[in-house]
Design a protein around this motif. Structure first.
Motif, PDB file in Angstrom:
ATOM      1  N   VAL A   1       0.835  -1.347  -0.021  1.00 62.86           N
ATOM      2  CA  VAL A   1       0.035   0.018  -0.100  1.00 62.86           C
ATOM      3  C   VAL A   1       0.877   1.124   0.107  1.00 62.86           C
ATOM      4  O   VAL A   1       1.865   1.120   0.420  1.00 62.86           O
TER       5      VAL A   1
ATOM      6  N   TYR B   1       3.092  -9.938   9.283  1.00 62.38           N
ATOM      7  CA  TYR B   1       2.583  -8.792   8.190  1.00 62.38           C
ATOM      8  C   TYR B   1       2.453  -9.464   6.817  1.00 62.38           C
ATOM      9  O   TYR B   1       2.084  -8.692   5.848  1.00 62.38           O
TER      10      TYR B   1
ATOM     11  N   THR C   1      -1.107  -9.834   5.906  1.00 59.73           N
ATOM     12  CA  THR C   1      -1.940  -8.749   6.413  1.00 59.73           C
ATOM     13  C   THR C   1      -1.598  -7.672   5.506  1.00 59.73           C
ATOM     14  O   THR C   1      -2.698  -6.793   5.184  1.00 59.73           O
ATOM     15  N   ALA C   2      -0.428  -7.257   5.242  1.00 62.29           N
ATOM     16  CA  ALA C   2       0.080  -6.155   4.472  1.00 62.29           C
ATOM     17  C   ALA C   2       0.829  -6.551   3.275  1.00 62.29           C
ATOM     18  O   ALA C   2       1.675  -5.700   2.629  1.00 62.29           O
TER      19      ALA C   2
ATOM     20  N   ILE D   1       1.691   0.508   8.587  1.00 62.91           N
ATOM     21  CA  ILE D   1       0.788   0.184   8.768  1.00 62.91           C
ATOM     22  C   ILE D   1      -0.123   0.524   9.721  1.00 62.91           C
ATOM     23  O   ILE D   1      -1.376   0.454   9.644  1.00 62.91           O
TER      24      ILE D   1
ATOM     25  N   ARG E   1      -3.878   2.162   7.938  1.00 65.09           N
ATOM     26  CA  ARG E   1      -4.646   1.183   8.604  1.00 65.09           C
ATOM     27  C   ARG E   1      -5.808   1.125   7.551  1.00 65.09           C
ATOM     28  O   ARG E   1      -6.643  -0.007   7.079  1.00 65.09           O
TER      29      ARG E   1
ATOM     30  N   GLN F   1      -5.637   1.750   4.130  1.00 68.53           N
ATOM     31  CA  GLN F   1      -5.290   1.125   2.874  1.00 68.53           C
ATOM     32  C   GLN F   1      -5.128  -0.564   3.088  1.00 68.53           C
ATOM     33  O   GLN F   1      -5.562  -1.146   2.262  1.00 68.53           O
ATOM     34  N   VAL F   2      -4.575  -0.988   4.223  1.00 66.95           N
ATOM     35  CA  VAL F   2      -4.415  -2.358   4.511  1.00 66.95           C
ATOM     36  C   VAL F   2      -5.727  -3.006   4.571  1.00 66.95           C
ATOM     37  O   VAL F   2      -6.088  -4.148   4.274  1.00 66.95           O
ATOM     38  N   LYS F   3      -6.916  -2.364   5.252  1.00 67.27           N
ATOM     39  CA  LYS F   3      -8.109  -2.812   5.366  1.00 67.27           C
ATOM     40  C   LYS F   3      -8.940  -3.116   3.975  1.00 67.27           C
ATOM     41  O   LYS F   3      -9.326  -4.140   3.707  1.00 67.27           O
TER      42      LYS F   3
ATOM     43  N   THR G   1      -7.131  -3.688   1.341  1.00 66.30           N
ATOM     44  CA  THR G   1      -6.292  -5.003   0.587  1.00 66.30           C
ATOM     45  C   THR G   1      -6.948  -6.189   1.106  1.00 66.30           C
ATOM     46  O   THR G   1      -7.330  -7.312   0.185  1.00 66.30           O
TER      47      THR G   1
END
Length: 428
Positions: A48, A235, A238-239, A303, A309, A311-313, A315
């Protein structure tokens, strides 16, 4: 020269290396085939923007003498450990201190390495099916392993061991089945561990994918868990850090299991057992680990920013939409499908059907025009690859109870996921 004979008890190949070998051979035989992988749990979406910006800033810092950094702390930089405490634990009402967090290069390394602190005579319990690293790392050490079957019949919820064990590996959301334990189900394990002086290794690598309110994100949401559990985070999924490499392990200082795990410690060394695993893991890391790179830790810190937060959400939502599409499409095709609700994995029962006769798989189903028995995991893997040009993961590679299933992942692109589903439907 003698070798560690325990290594001879390992299977010849690591599951995913075997899959890669088979796929490579098929591509060599059929170079024009457009193979889509829904097998290995690798991500496809890019890092992200918040993470990319943090990596750039960190790289620029290292390019200037005034802000250059060499070796970092083996336990992780304070800026990341503090962010983890604030956002992953304190926000959920969990009291974890920064010095109970050890930043690593990923959960795979730590789940495999933490067993080094245990004596060789510890008995280890794992669920079946299971992530292979838990088993293989303990086989390398010569430990006896007890398997806890997780099947459709018991709702993929393992039963408590019916014999004495010292350590239990739990992974929820589960890899490979994609299933979860709710708060009450996990409390059964924490209560058991405290009562029986058992140590829990809790792999929470996929907690960010949880959608259901009654599914805990951390074992420490259960009262008493800090006294009996080590928790692993990553991660990678997650990311999108499968290439960046960063995760962390939580070792509470109040963790003080007795019995085999800390046998003879107080008597022979005059050391109190409380906090011992925290200090021993710190000692191990200082000796065998040079610390996670500064760039990776700054990337992980990003993150937790408001932008990161969100942007990761997004994804994670992208992958979970894949899971929703896969679950619906496969169910509509007549498959029995588990998982895919609180996890990016779907656990799919192999079929009992006659495939399109013009697309005979290799090896061919045995029978006189009608395939009565269920396909084995590897037979269905082979059919998926050769007929649909789709890669899955054979459930048998995760243990005896994985036979008759395959694992599919939601980590592909939307386009490839939809294409793969159409191919499977057209070839049944």
């Amino acid at each position: 020269m003698n070798i560690n004979e325990n290594y001879l008890n390992l299977s010849d190949n690591y599951l995913f290396a075997d899959i890669a070998k088979r796929v490579k051979a098929f591509k060599a035989e059929t170079p024009m085939a457009d193979v889509i992988s829904l097998g290995i749990g690798d991500v496809t979406q890019p890092l992200v923007p918040a993470v990319v910006e943090a990596l750039h800033r960190a790289a620029e810092e290292l390019g200037v003498a005034a802000s250059f950094r060499g070796y970092g702390p083996e336990q992780g930089y304070d800026f990341l450990r503090d962010a983890i405490v604030e956002h992953d634990f304190r926000g959920r009402g969990i009291d974890i201190a920064a010095d109970e967090i050890f930043v690593s290069d990923g959960a795979k390394s730590d789940t495999g390495n933490f067993q080094e602190l245990l004596s060789a005579d510890c008995v280890v319990a794992v669920t079946d099916p299971v992530y292979p690293v838990y088993v293989d790392s303990n086989v390398m050490a010569g430990r006896r392993i007890v398997k806890l079957p997780c099947t459709a019949e018991n709702g993929f919820v393992p039963q408590l061991p019916n014999e004495r064990v010292d350590v239990i590996y739990l992974c929820y959301p589960n890899n490979p089945t994609g299933t979860t334990l709710n708060i009450e189900q996990l409390k059964v394990w924490v209560d058991y561990a405290i009562r029986e002086n058992v140590l829990i290794f809790y792999d929470a690598a996929y907690e960010a994918y949880i959608q259901s309110e009654d599914v805990p994100h951390s074992i420490y949401e259960i009262p008493g868990a800090k006294q009996c559990a080590v928790e692993f985070h990553s991660y990678s999924k997650t990311a999108g850090f499968t290439g960046v490499r960063c995760g962390y392990t939580v070792v509470p200082k109040v963790l003080s299991p007795t019995g085999v795990v800390l046998r003879r410690v107080e008597a022979t060394r005059g050391r109190a057992s409380e906090g011992l695993l925290n200090s021993l893991w710190n000692r191990r890391q200082c000796t065998k680990f040079n610390g996670t790179s500064y760039l990776s830790q700054r990337a992980a810190e990003a993150i937790y920013t408001p932008e990161g937060r969100e942007q990761v959400k997004a994804t994670i939502a992208y992958y979970m939409e894949n899971a929703r599409l896969m679950r619906k499409a496969l169910t509509d095709m007549g498959f029995m499908v588990y998982g895919g609700v609180d996890a990016p994995y779907l656990w799919v029962k192999t079929p009992s059907l006659t495939p399109n006769p013009d697309l005979t798989p290799s090896p061919s189903p045995k029978g006189e025009g009608d395939f009565k028995k269920e396909w084995s995991s590897w037979e269905f893997f082979d059919w998926m690859l050769r007929s649909a040009h789709v890669v899955c993961t054979p459930g048998a590679g995760f243990g005896e109870c994985g036979e008759g299933y395959v694992r599919l992942t939601a980590f592909g692109t939307h386009e490839n996921t939809e294409k793969a589903l159409r191919r499977i439907a057209n070839r049944l």
